[in-house]
Design a protein around this motif. Structure first.
Motif, PDB file in Angstrom:
ATOM      1  N   LEU A  37       0.829  -1.203   0.000  1.00  0.00           N
ATOM      2  CA  LEU A  37       0.000   0.000   0.000  1.00  0.00           C
ATOM      3  C   LEU A  37       0.869   1.260   0.000  1.00  0.00           C
ATOM      4  CD1 LEU A  37      -2.065  -2.189   0.967  1.00  0.00           C
ATOM      5  CD2 LEU A  37      -3.191  -0.363   2.249  1.00  0.00           C
ATOM      6  N   ARG A  38       0.507   2.199  -0.843  1.00  0.00           N
ATOM      7  CA  ARG A  38       1.173   3.510  -0.818  1.00  0.00           C
ATOM      8  C   ARG A  38       0.721   4.218   0.455  1.00  0.00           C
ATOM      9  NH1 ARG A  38      -1.003   6.498  -4.161  1.00  0.00           N
ATOM     10  NH2 ARG A  38       0.550   8.174  -4.108  1.00  0.00           N
ATOM     11  N   THR A  39       1.651   4.470   1.319  1.00  0.00           N
ATOM     12  CA  THR A  39       1.302   4.907   2.668  1.00  0.00           C
ATOM     13  C   THR A  39       1.947   6.247   3.008  1.00  0.00           C
ATOM     14  OG1 THR A  39       1.173   2.587   3.326  1.00  0.00           O
ATOM     15  CG2 THR A  39       1.334   4.218   5.106  1.00  0.00           C
ATOM     16  N   LEU A  40       1.132   7.157   3.496  1.00  0.00           N
ATOM     17  CA  LEU A  40       1.634   8.442   3.985  1.00  0.00           C
ATOM     18  C   LEU A  40       1.727   8.372   5.508  1.00  0.00           C
ATOM     19  CD1 LEU A  40       2.261  11.548   3.635  1.00  0.00           C
ATOM     20  CD2 LEU A  40      -0.202  11.919   3.952  1.00  0.00           C
ATOM     21  N   VAL A  41       2.901   8.635   6.025  1.00  0.00           N
ATOM     22  CA  VAL A  41       3.080   8.658   7.480  1.00  0.00           C
ATOM     23  C   VAL A  41       3.200  10.117   7.929  1.00  0.00           C
ATOM     24  CG1 VAL A  41       4.518   7.928   9.437  1.00  0.00           C
ATOM     25  CG2 VAL A  41       4.232   6.412   7.464  1.00  0.00           C
ATOM     26  N   LEU A  42       2.257  10.534   8.736  1.00  0.00           N
ATOM     27  CA  LEU A  42       2.241  11.913   9.230  1.00  0.00           C
ATOM     28  C   LEU A  42       2.820  11.953  10.630  1.00  0.00           C
ATOM     29  CD1 LEU A  42      -1.381  12.845   8.085  1.00  0.00           C
ATOM     30  CD2 LEU A  42       0.769  13.623   7.030  1.00  0.00           C
ATOM     31  N   TRP A 257      12.756   0.310   7.246  1.00  0.00           N
ATOM     32  CA  TRP A 257      12.261  -0.883   6.537  1.00  0.00           C
ATOM     33  C   TRP A 257      11.106  -0.501   5.616  1.00  0.00           C
ATOM     34  CZ3 TRP A 257      14.589  -5.605   6.750  1.00  0.00           C
ATOM     35  CH2 TRP A 257      13.898  -6.693   6.214  1.00  0.00           C
ATOM     36  N   ALA A 258      10.204   0.321   6.147  1.00  0.00           N
ATOM     37  CA  ALA A 258       9.066   0.792   5.338  1.00  0.00           C
ATOM     38  C   ALA A 258       9.563   1.661   4.189  1.00  0.00           C
ATOM     39  CB  ALA A 258       8.089   1.573   6.209  1.00  0.00           C
ATOM     40  N   ALA A 259      10.576   2.495   4.462  1.00  0.00           N
ATOM     41  CA  ALA A 259      11.112   3.382   3.419  1.00  0.00           C
ATOM     42  C   ALA A 259      11.680   2.568   2.266  1.00  0.00           C
ATOM     43  CB  ALA A 259      12.192   4.290   4.002  1.00  0.00           C
ATOM     44  N   ARG A 260      12.306   1.443   2.594  1.00  0.00           N
ATOM     45  CA  ARG A 260      12.948   0.619   1.572  1.00  0.00           C
ATOM     46  C   ARG A 260      11.958   0.012   0.576  1.00  0.00           C
ATOM     47  NH1 ARG A 260      17.195  -3.514   4.024  1.00  0.00           N
ATOM     48  NH2 ARG A 260      17.202  -2.176   5.866  1.00  0.00           N
ATOM     49  N   THR A 261      10.692  -0.060   0.953  1.00  0.00           N
ATOM     50  CA  THR A 261       9.713  -0.606   0.008  1.00  0.00           C
ATOM     51  C   THR A 261       9.442   0.366  -1.125  1.00  0.00           C
ATOM     52  OG1 THR A 261       7.821   0.382   1.177  1.00  0.00           O
ATOM     53  CG2 THR A 261       8.497  -1.836   1.878  1.00  0.00           C
ATOM     54  N   GLY A 262       9.803   1.630  -0.929  1.00  0.00           N
ATOM     55  CA  GLY A 262       9.484   2.645  -1.927  1.00  0.00           C
ATOM     56  C   GLY A 262       8.034   3.094  -1.868  1.00  0.00           C
ATOM     57  N   LYS A 263       7.287   2.535  -0.917  1.00  0.00           N
ATOM     58  CA  LYS A 263       5.848   2.839  -0.844  1.00  0.00           C
ATOM     59  C   LYS A 263       5.526   3.894   0.214  1.00  0.00           C
ATOM     60  CE  LYS A 263       4.366  -0.465  -3.670  1.00  0.00           C
ATOM     61  NZ  LYS A 263       3.537  -0.174  -4.844  1.00  0.00           N
ATOM     62  N   THR A 265       5.656   7.514   2.120  1.00  0.00           N
ATOM     63  CA  THR A 265       5.957   8.945   2.118  1.00  0.00           C
ATOM     64  C   THR A 265       5.906   9.387   3.567  1.00  0.00           C
ATOM     65  OG1 THR A 265       4.858   9.197  -0.019  1.00  0.00           O
ATOM     66  CG2 THR A 265       5.263  11.212   1.243  1.00  0.00           C
ATOM     67  N   LEU A 266       7.041   9.849   4.071  1.00  0.00           N
ATOM     68  CA  LEU A 266       7.097  10.286   5.472  1.00  0.00           C
ATOM     69  C   LEU A 266       7.008  11.804   5.478  1.00  0.00           C
ATOM     70  CD1 LEU A 266       7.673   9.647   8.504  1.00  0.00           C
ATOM     71  CD2 LEU A 266      10.106   9.764   7.948  1.00  0.00           C
ATOM     72  N   ARG A 267       6.036  12.324   6.205  1.00  0.00           N
ATOM     73  CA  ARG A 267       5.893  13.787   6.254  1.00  0.00           C
ATOM     74  C   ARG A 267       6.005  14.282   7.692  1.00  0.00           C
ATOM     75  NH1 ARG A 267       3.268  18.597   6.085  1.00  0.00           N
ATOM     76  NH2 ARG A 267       3.336  19.780   4.135  1.00  0.00           N
ATOM     77  N   PRO A 268       7.207  14.671   8.113  1.00  0.00           N
ATOM     78  CA  PRO A 268       7.368  15.243   9.454  1.00  0.00           C
ATOM     79  C   PRO A 268       6.745  16.640   9.502  1.00  0.00           C
ATOM     80  CG  PRO A 268       9.492  14.600   8.493  1.00  0.00           C
ATOM     81  CD  PRO A 268       8.482  14.603   7.390  1.00  0.00           C
TER      82      PRO A 268
END
Lengths: 570, 173
Positions: A37-42, A257-263, A265-268
């Protein structure tokens, strides 16, 4: 113009959004991205990258300007966070300062927070015990809160799943009260701890002293090396961040690990204001944030939303997510949102001395210690209070130098410390009973610096907690006496709730939508595409440190959510 | 073994570039003559022998920093008044400033402070002595060369026999 809007909306649309990047949010992010899943982490705080953003991780003791001590300026400005055991000159950058996020203490509550990527998983105390059915059956058996909609069997495979990835040290002790897990080799005991264990075992058939289970890599497995993590080096300055990845944190483990999937987007710097509810569609469609730098409000959209903002902040987000359908907070048909908040009672402790085993000492440092699982009211109600407490225990050999005198003689004695006896100590971790009167709510008038209503916290101890403090002191005194310890001193530091950093509940799980917020999958009863898998979801608190359970629940809940999504159920 | 694992990790530049020398005093809390007096006091408490004393290890700088940044007003006053009192007492006792007294005179004067019936004197001395000990034992030189601090022990052994080793210190005559 309309096209522009459609484009903008498409750009801001993901398969999933995770609110928060701490212990549970990191796991949600890892699992969602792992399932494609394309996931946005806020994350409301700043980015903290593994190793590069640990400014004090290689700082030698003598390199600290004040040798670790907090300055008067910092203490005066931060009466709350200065009370936290892990807050010192080397860790100030990871804790929320008192003025940064004001809240209202209707009753005294020390709210300890870490706003950054990784959240409090950077500074946590890393104890990881499973819960057992003695915990999950507690409310139903003893008639408080509501019955948990899950039992140990529901979580057991997920405990195993997260333990293997995180790296948990422990010993298989075969106790019903504290199920065994997938353990890396256990930490060593010292002689006096061993002596205490044997004395307790000889005297009480249902009391055990075991080695703590903790999120440290004592022997790296391939899965840990794949994460770029190495063996724990026993530096015992974990709370500064570990360049080896020797302990589990979101920063060293789940987030990269999540970043390595390419899926992912981390938004601090994204302060969540609320979850958007679509009255027509009857589901949540996204999340409103306030950009911490520009103060602009922005919206992001997704099919499923995981709320992992930490216990009280997840309450705040839901309370602030109002709509025509949910005037009192998202999913709050029952009226229980924000209520039945509980925590852990850490008030009491005991210390003593021991004059045996004087021919042996210890070498090195240990980021863990022995643990006494709950033994009170386990198989039957045996006291005049409900539930019980676990306890930490440790012994260490004291080295003292004579500091009398002055000049060359003083110097000589300072450099030649004498080994004294052993000092032993313990502290309690008591289960508190969730009550309607322990609640959080939004304040009608006061806003935080982002214009979001401030949280009003009204949480206190009760008689049950006072009785438990007394019982812990009495029982431990008896156990210490049996072990031949002397100069026994008990204490009750009457610390405020909150300083335990184990607040839980307010968005509790339950079987009945009339009395709970979440179902057995941590899914809002009333909004099927919103999941809450952090401390806010806890129906009761048990005596164990809760983080491992949040990890297991997060992984289990994502697994369900993605399957349900593929079936078109959410 | 531990360092081999460490070598795999490239540390950012700041990790190796921060030393006590680069840490500057935030404010000039003491005048240079007070600073000099404090240096003489700490050196009297922990003097040079075959290893450096407190002054060479900048313990007086450390104390100044702690008092300036971490102490409240009353404690700071106790500290400043105590420095003044030391020199006054030196004038009374051996007719010159503390700095110009010999080691025996200075030691006797500080011992007198440690046993004083005046709370201000006693408090000042125990404050300075405590911080001198702390600053000395936590100095890079002592932790590295004398007490063998291990930043990365890499292990915990629970039951080892009590070692029989002592750090030899022969006071210079």
């Amino acid at each position: 113009m309309a096209n522009l809007n459609i484009d903008a909306k498409a750009q801001n649309t993901y398969d999933a959004i995770v609110i928060g990047s701490g212990i549970s949010g990191g796991w949600a992010a890892k699992e969602l991205t792992g399932k494609g899943l394309r996931t946005l982490v806020l994350e409301r705080g700043r980015d903290v990258r593994h190793v590069t953003d640990y400014p004090t991780t290689m700082t030698q003791p003598w390199e600290f300007e004040h040798r670790g001590q907090l300055t008067k300026e910092v203490k005066d400005a931060n009466p709350i966070i200065s009370k936290c055991y892990a807050f010192y000159e080397g860790t100030q950058q990871f804790f929320v300062k008192d003025a940064e996020h004001p809240y209202i203490q209707e009753k005294p509550f020390d709210w300890i927070r870490g706003y950054q990527v990784g959240g409090k998983s950077l500074m946590w105390a890393r104890q990881t015990q499973r819960w057992s059915d003695f915990d999950f059956e507690g409310p139903a058996r003893d008639g408080f809160a509501v019955d948990w909609p899950i039992r140990y069997a529901d979580l057991a495979p997920w405990y195993s799943y997260v333990e293997r990835f995180a790296g948990i040290t422990g010993n298989k002790d075969g106790l019903a009260t504290l199920p065994d897990g997938e353990f890396l080799p256990p930490h060593e005991w010292n002689c006096v701890e061993k002596h205490f264990q044997q004395k307790v075992a000889g005297r009480y058939k249902d009391r055990h002293v075991i080695m703590g289970r903790a999120a440290h890599i004592t022997k790296p497995q391939p899965i840990h090396l794949q994460q770029g993590r190495a063996q724990c080096q026993h530096r015992t300055i974990c709370e500064r961040g570990c360049p080896f990845g020797g302990y589990f944190s979101s920063n060293s483990s789940t987030i990269p690990w999540a970043a390595r999937t390419g899926k992912m987007t981390l938004r601090p710097d994204s302060v969540v204001h609320s979850i958007i509810y679509d009255e027509q569609k009857g589901r949540a469609t996204g999340v409103r944030i306030i950009d911490a730098n520009t103060k602009q409000m922005q919206e992001f959209y997704a099919h499923i939303i995981f709320l992992n903002a930490a216990a009280l902040n997840s309450n705040l987000v839901l309370l602030n997510s109002t709509s025509h359908r949910f005037p009192n907070g998202l999913g709050n048909d029952s009226g229980v949102l924000g209520k039945y908040v509980a925590f852990h009672n850490y008030r009491a402790g005991i210390s003593a001395q021991y004059d045996g085993n004087l021919d042996s000492t210890t070498d090195g440092r240990r980021p863990n210690g022995p643990y006494i699982p709950r033994f009170r009211n386990v198989y039957k109600q045996e006291t005049d209070f409900l539930r019980g407490y676990a306890a930490g225990f440790s012994a260490n050999r004291v080295s003292r130098s004579n500091q009398d005198g002055i000049g060359a003689d003083l110097k000589q004695s300072l450099l030649n410390p004498e080994l004294g006896g052993w000092s032993v100590g313990s502290h309690m971790m008591g289960e508190t009973i969730p009550k309607e009167t322990n609640y959080v709510a939004l304040d009608a008038n006061q806003k935080d610096p982002f214009g979001i209503p401030q949280l009003k916290i009204s949480i206190a101890y009760d008689d049950n907690d006072d009785k438990m403090v007394k019982d812990y002191q009495e029982q431990m005194t008896e156990m210490f006496t049996a072990a031949g310890f002397t100069n026994i001193r008990v204490r009750d530091d009457r610390r405020n709730p909150g300083l335990d950093i184990h607040e839980m509940g307010g968005v509790r799980m339950g079987k009945d939508p009339k009395t709970s917020m979440l179902n057995k999958w941590n899914q809002l009863h009333a909004v099927k595409n919103v999941f809450v898998t952090d401390g806010s979801s806890m129906t009761s608190t048990s005596t164990q440190n809760p983080s491992l359970t949040y990890m297991a629940m997060s992984a289990r809940s994502v697994d369900y959510a993605v399957k349900a999504m593929k079936k078109g159920l959410v | 073994m531990a360092m081999a694992a460490g070598a795999l990790i490239s540390l950012p530049a700041w990790a190796n570039s921060w030393t006590s020398e680069t840490v500057q005093l935030t404010s000039k809390f003491l005048s240079s003559s007070q600073d000099d007096l404090l240096a003489q006091i700490v050196e009297t408490i922990i003097p040079v022998t075959d290893t450096p004393g407190a002054k060479a290890l900048n313990v007086h700088q450390f104390i100044q920093k702690i008092v300036a940044d971490c102490y409240d007003k009353p404690a700071q006053e106790t500290f400043l008044n105590g420095l003044t009192a030391i020199d006054e007492q030196a004038q009374k006792t051996f007719g010159k400033p503390f700095r110009e007294g010999d080691a025996t005179q200075r030691t006797a004067l500080l011992t007198q402070f440690s046993q004083s019936t005046l709370p201000a004197q006693k408090d000042f001395y125990s404050m300075v002595k405590g911080m001198t000990i702390r600053g000395y034992l936590n100095s890079e030189y002592v932790m590295t060369n004398l007490t063998h601090y291990q930043f990365i022990p890499g292990h915990y052994y629970g039951c080892v026999p009590v070692p029989t080793k002592a750090i030899s210190q022969t006071p210079t005559k």
